[in-house]
Design an enzyme around this catalytic site. Structure first.
Site, PDB file in Angstrom:
ATOM      1  N   GLU A   8       0.863  -1.183   0.000  1.00  0.00           N
ATOM      2  CA  GLU A   8       0.000   0.000   0.000  1.00  0.00           C
ATOM      3  C   GLU A   8       0.893   1.224   0.000  1.00  0.00           C
ATOM      4  O   GLU A   8       1.866   1.294   0.770  1.00  0.00           O
ATOM      5  CB  GLU A   8      -0.904   0.037   1.239  1.00  0.00           C
ATOM      6  CG  GLU A   8      -1.782   1.297   1.245  1.00  0.00           C
ATOM      7  CD  GLU A   8      -2.756   1.382   2.426  1.00  0.00           C
ATOM      8  OE1 GLU A   8      -2.687   0.530   3.330  1.00  0.00           O
ATOM      9  OE2 GLU A   8      -3.569   2.321   2.436  1.00  0.00           O
TER      10      GLU A   8
ATOM     11  N   ASN B 259      -4.397   5.094  -2.009  1.00  0.00           N
ATOM     12  CA  ASN B 259      -5.610   5.619  -1.364  1.00  0.00           C
ATOM     13  C   ASN B 259      -6.196   6.762  -2.175  1.00  0.00           C
ATOM     14  O   ASN B 259      -5.473   7.643  -2.638  1.00  0.00           O
ATOM     15  CB  ASN B 259      -5.268   6.150   0.032  1.00  0.00           C
ATOM     16  CG  ASN B 259      -4.906   5.029   0.985  1.00  0.00           C
ATOM     17  OD1 ASN B 259      -5.772   4.334   1.489  1.00  0.00           O
ATOM     18  ND2 ASN B 259      -3.613   4.833   1.199  1.00  0.00           N
TER      19      ASN B 259
ATOM     20  N   GLU C  47      -7.891   2.352  -3.086  1.00  0.00           N
ATOM     21  CA  GLU C  47      -8.607   2.137  -1.824  1.00  0.00           C
ATOM     22  C   GLU C  47      -9.550   3.307  -1.611  1.00  0.00           C
ATOM     23  O   GLU C  47      -9.130   4.465  -1.655  1.00  0.00           O
ATOM     24  CB  GLU C  47      -7.605   2.047  -0.662  1.00  0.00           C
ATOM     25  CG  GLU C  47      -6.718   0.824  -0.755  1.00  0.00           C
ATOM     26  CD  GLU C  47      -5.899   0.608   0.524  1.00  0.00           C
ATOM     27  OE1 GLU C  47      -6.091   1.358   1.505  1.00  0.00           O
ATOM     28  OE2 GLU C  47      -5.064  -0.315   0.516  1.00  0.00           O
TER      29      GLU C  47
ATOM     30  N   ASP D  33     -11.672   0.430   2.028  1.00  0.00           N
ATOM     31  CA  ASP D  33     -10.727   0.653   3.132  1.00  0.00           C
ATOM     32  C   ASP D  33     -11.484   0.866   4.457  1.00  0.00           C
ATOM     33  O   ASP D  33     -12.655   1.267   4.457  1.00  0.00           O
ATOM     34  CB  ASP D  33      -9.906   1.911   2.808  1.00  0.00           C
ATOM     35  CG  ASP D  33      -8.569   1.935   3.527  1.00  0.00           C
ATOM     36  OD1 ASP D  33      -8.331   1.052   4.367  1.00  0.00           O
ATOM     37  OD2 ASP D  33      -7.766   2.847   3.237  1.00  0.00           O
TER      38      ASP D  33
ATOM     39  N   GLU E 200      -6.073  -5.158   8.546  1.00  0.00           N
ATOM     40  CA  GLU E 200      -5.082  -4.090   8.717  1.00  0.00           C
ATOM     41  C   GLU E 200      -4.579  -4.071  10.150  1.00  0.00           C
ATOM     42  O   GLU E 200      -5.301  -4.472  11.070  1.00  0.00           O
ATOM     43  CB  GLU E 200      -5.746  -2.735   8.473  1.00  0.00           C
ATOM     44  CG  GLU E 200      -6.136  -2.456   7.055  1.00  0.00           C
ATOM     45  CD  GLU E 200      -6.578  -0.999   6.910  1.00  0.00           C
ATOM     46  OE1 GLU E 200      -5.762  -0.206   6.448  1.00  0.00           O
ATOM     47  OE2 GLU E 200      -7.722  -0.673   7.282  1.00  0.00           O
TER      48      GLU E 200
END
Ligand code: C2E
Ligand code: MG
Ligand code: MG
Length: 701
Positions: free
Chosen positions: A459, A514, A546, A576, A633
């Protein structure tokens, strides 16, 4: 008759009264100059300190010599010029040092320390002066009197400068002169009481001594100097004031639309009022007035009506002003105001309420009725800040704080609450330069399979290397970037950077970037991403975006449209922070996500919190039945890893496996992760996991 004891007593006290008057006037003039010294900086400041010490020193010197002259007029006496002149010098120099220290703003006890120095100077001058005085008699001193003299001299000196520097009322400046005069009188009388002169015919005075009446000429000269300096500074002051008033007047009508003074005139007036308030120990309130939702009026009724409303609003506010109040237009729908008040800060609130009330009445513009509210913030000098420039920014911060809570409120500046806002605003200002100065970086955190420990990808997480603050956390700057829409160029930069890094072959597997809900407000987001992929030559199958639930909340149709286009291009879409929003299930239903990222707040509570564990199980089951893989996560412990793997969670991301690192350290992170694969092996991972991870790390090198 002039030799009679009664007449002698009268003339003695009359001379003391003259000494007191000289001292009072001189110190009053000196304190006025001292007030200027405190309000200015640089050469001006030193000029005023010099004037203040010259006036005060000369006045104190003259007063003390008048008091010495008033003694023993019948005895033969005279003065030595050198110590007499030295005592004048001592007075001026110690006053200069005392005032300079006394006006130091960074030292808490500066006024008192400065005052003690002035007091010590008066004492030294007094004793050197007495030393210059020779009389045909034997002088004896009492230690008690000298002690009292010392205490009064130092104590009253400190009190005097402290009063001038920390005025509580407008009378304090006069109080300082009165205290100083009182100090001189007390010192005189304690001195008279503490010594005794017995005439002695055997003592013959030196012929070189200057007689009392000659010294009186010098004393008169000193008095004239004091009067002259007071008068000339008064004239300068008057001139400056008239000039300032004229300048304000000239600049006053620059805002052509409302006829109100403009921002430049406001700044002039602010400087003028701050020094006035400083000198008179008054309070000065600055106001920031912002009409709420004025943009809507322009949008709904058109700009012509908007302008007319502004003109009327300005006129109403102008009519509501009282004496000592000043209104200006900053720009657009923002107005500024000032109010000088004696010592009553509550009148500031009353003024703000008065302004709000005038705006609340409906405005009739071309057969339309428009209602307005204004958010008003204010701050008071010197209570909230002694700095002129800070005063208005305080008022604005208070106004913004009020506006964000509820429109149409009056908010007073609050140091604790508004400083956080000030900090945010400075950070926001710096953020504007961050993109163009190349201060943004991307760190990558590995994402792995929990089944076999292989690296699935990473990520991309944005970092801001601030020139002075160091690395700023996204938690601090992403919300700011979103509020200001700076996230649009920043987000685009992140996509471009991540794709370029992928194209350079430095990243394994899929890279997740993101996307902020704010980026979805742009209709061409899908095109932008498409063009980045084309420019970098990266396959869409290697990119994952995300999104959070709030993306769907803002404008569901628009967001869905963009997401569908991205998915059609072959880009994977991950949901997310799953489980933290209000309608996570509805969001899942609305769009076929490729991955669910289980929020770290649940993972963190494993294994102590049974209900968090139940939620995790439910989400994993949900993912399974929808056929969507779940990534957990924030995995930090072996227990968490084991629990998640046992429950069938497919992928994971967390400090246990790898922390987010800059690109050049990613290979190292992968290797570190490799070592930890033993942890995974204990979670019944297939025996091939070790070799796969090694392959993952090797890919990176
Ligand atoms: P996120 O997208 O949920 O990213 C995961 C966050 O969890 C990252 O925080 C990561 O460093 C942190 N994290 C990962 N593993 C662990 C762990 O084991 N323990 C703990 N305590 N934390 C862990 P980070 O990098 O501070 O980012 C915070 C948030 O900022 C991100 O949350 C994301 O919402 C946002 N953000 C970061 N980069 C970007 C970006 O490029 N664009 C946008 N729009 N938002 C971003
Ligand atoms: Mg994320
Ligand atoms: Mg997250």
């Amino acid at each position: 008759m002039f030799d009679s004891p009664i007449w002698l007593a009268i003339s003695h006290h009359a001379l003391i009264a003259v000494a007191a008057a000289v001292c009072l006037f001189g110190t009053w003039v000196g304190m006025r100059h001292f007030a200027r010294a405190r309000a200015t900086v640089g050469p001006m400041h030193y000029g005023w300190v010099f004037m203040a010490s010259l006036g005060t020193g000369a006045a104190l010197w003259a007063a003390i010599f008048i008091s010495i002259l008033s003694q023993a007029p019948l005895l033969d006496n005279g003065f030595e010029m050198a110590p007499a002149a030295l005592s004048l010098l001592i007075a001026i120099i110690t006053c200069a040092i005392g005032f300079e220290i006394g006006s130091n703003k960074s030292l808490t006890l500066a006024p008192e320390i400065g005052g003690l120095i002035v007091g010590a100077g008066i004492l030294a001058m007094h004793y050197v002066g007495l030393n210059a005085w020779h009389v045909a008699g034997i002088v004896t001193w009492s230690w008690f009197g000298i002690g009292a003299n010392l205490i009064f001299g130092l104590g009253l000196g400190a009190l005097s400068v402290s009063r001038a520097n920390r005025p509580v009322t407008k009378y304090c400046r006069h109080g300082a002169a009165i205290v100083m005069t009182f100090a001189v009188c007390v010192m005189h009388y304690t001195m008279v009481a503490s010594h005794d002169v017995v005439p002695d015919a055997a003592i013959v005075l030196s012929p070189n001594l200057v007689p009392g009446h000659t010294l009186a000429i010098f004393v008169t000269g000193a008095v004239l100097l004091v009067i002259g300096s007071g008068f000339s500074s008064y004239i300068i002051d008057l001139r400056q004031r008239t000039e300032a008033a004229e300048r304000i007047h000239q600049l006053s009508f620059n805002d052509t639309m409302t006829g109100l003074p403009n921002r430049i005139a406001f700044n002039e007036k602010l400087s003028f009022d701050v020094s006035d308030a400083h000198e008179k120990a008054h309070k000065l309130a600055a106001f920031s007035i912002d009409i709420d939702g004025f943009k809507d009026i322009n949008d709904v009724f058109g700009h012509a009506v908007g302008d007319l409303v502004l003109i009327q609003a300005a006129e109403r506010m102008r009519l509501a002003m009282h004496d000592g109040e000043f209104l200006a237009r900053q720009s657009g729908d923002e107005f500024l105001a000032l109010q000088m008040s004696g010592n009553m800060p509550h009148t500031a609130r009353e003024m703000a309420e008065r302004i709000a009330a005038t705006l609340n009445e409906p405005f009739g513009v071309r057969d339309k009725s428009v209602k307005l509210t204004a958010s008003i913030g204010y701050s008071i000098f010197p209570t909230d800040t002694p700095e002129k420039d800070q005063l208005l920014s305080n008022a604005k911060l208070a106004m913004y704080r009020g506006k964000t809570t509820q429109r149409g409120t009056i908010t007073k500046y609050d140091h604790k609450m508004d400083e956080t806002a000030r900090d945010r605003r400075t950070l926001l200002r710096d953020l504007h330069d961050a993109v163009k100065n190349g201060e943004l970086e991307l760190h990558y955190q590995l994402q792995t399979s929990l089944a076999d420990g292989s690296i699935r990808g990473s990520e991309a997480l944005m970092r801001w290397r601030h020139p002075t603050r160091g690395l700023v956390s996204p938690a601090d700057f992403i919300p700011l970037a979103e509020e200001s829409e700076l996230i649009i160029p920043m987000g685009e930069w992140a996509l471009r950077r991540a794709c370029a890094d992928m194209a350079a072959g430095s990243l394994p597997g899929v890279v997740a970037v993101n996307l902020s809900p704010v980026q979805f407000r742009q209709n061409d987001l899908a095109e932008t991403i498409h063009s980045i992929l084309i420019a970098t030559g990266v396959s869409p199958s290697r990119l994952e975006v995300e999104v959070t639930e709030s993306t769907m909340m803002d404008d569901q149709n628009g967001a869905l449209h963009t997401l569908r286009r991205l998915k059609a291009m072959g880009i994977a879409i991950a949901m997310d922070d799953f489980g933290t929003g209000y309608s996570s299930l509805a969001t899942l239903h609305a769009f076929p996500f490729d991955k669910i990222k289980l929020d770290q707040s649940f993972v963190r509570k494993i294994p102590l919190d049974a209900s968090a564990m139940a939620i995790v199980r439910t989400i994993l089951a949900l993912g399974k039945s929808l056929g969507v893989p779940v990534l957990a996560e924030g995995i930090e412990t072996d227990d968490q890893l084991k629990f998640l793997a046992d429950e069938g969670c497919k992928e994971g991301q967390g400090y246990l496996m790898a922390k987010p690192v800059p690109l050049d350290k990613l290979a190292g992170a992968a290797a570190g992760f490799n070592l930890r694969a033993t942890g995974l092996a204990s979670v019944d991972t297939p025996s091939s996991s070790r070799s796969r991870i090694t392959v993952g790390a090797a890919q990176l090198r």
